[in-house]
Design an enzyme around this catalytic site. Structure first.
Site, PDB file in Angstrom:
ATOM      1  N   CYS A  87       0.992  -5.086   7.944  1.00  0.00           N
ATOM      2  CA  CYS A  87       1.335  -3.900   8.356  1.00  0.00           C
ATOM      3  C   CYS A  87       2.426  -3.807   9.476  1.00  0.00           C
ATOM      4  O   CYS A  87       2.783  -2.416   9.848  1.00  0.00           O
ATOM      5  CB  CYS A  87      -0.036  -3.280   9.162  1.00  0.00           C
ATOM      6  SG  CYS A  87      -1.334  -3.556   7.672  1.00  0.00           S
ATOM      7  N   CYS A 107       1.013  -1.078   0.054  1.00  0.00           N
ATOM      8  CA  CYS A 107      -0.093   0.068  -0.030  1.00  0.00           C
ATOM      9  C   CYS A 107       0.791   1.142   0.121  1.00  0.00           C
ATOM     10  O   CYS A 107       1.922   1.112  -0.204  1.00  0.00           O
ATOM     11  CB  CYS A 107      -1.007  -0.153   1.191  1.00  0.00           C
ATOM     12  SG  CYS A 107       0.143  -0.119   2.759  1.00  0.00           S
TER      13      CYS A 107
END
Ligand code: FES
Length: 128
Positions: A105, A35
């Site tokens: 993440c 991302c």
């Protein structure tokens, strides 16, 4: 989709150690390949090579906020060697788990911390 744990929500809603350390001894950055999220970690290190202060700035998702916050809490007041030994899995365990699709993440924190410590060591070398 799995839900976040209470501890993830707690760190997301009340992130620890957010901000900048001016004149930091080491600064490290990392971005997520999956991302556009981006993390910067600042550290202040004692003569004994203990992380005395750590702060982070992040453009990222709820899980990235929670994992970055957790990481700073986990490594503060730790020797840099101990801090470098912290893995993504350690952060996820500390938070009681993450949904499968959010596992990536936690990678940015480990990478940014490693870069901050490397930057600190380079600064130390150039000082001598
Ligand atoms: Fe990008 Fe969480 S979705 S780091």
């Amino acid at each position: 989709m799995e839900a976040y744990t209470e501890k993830v929500y707690e760190h997301f809603n009340n992130p620890r150690n957010v901000g900048v350390i001016y004149k930091a001894h080491g600064v490290g950055e990392a971005g997520s390949g999956e991302c556009s999220d981006y993390l910067v970690i600042y550290i202040k290190v004692s003569r004994e090579k203990v992380i005395e202060d750590i702060k982070f700035q992040l453009r990222g998702c709820a899980a990235a906020i929670a994992t970055s916050s957790a990481l700073t809490e986990m490594v503060k007041d730790k020797h840099i060697g101990e801090a470098l030994a912290v893995t993504e899995a350690d952060i996820v365990n500390y938070l009681g788990g993450l949904p499968e699709e959010k596992m990536h993440c936690s990678i940015m924190g480990v990478q940014a911390l490693k870069n901050a410590v490397m930057n600190y060591l380079e600064n130390l070398r150039s000082y001598w």
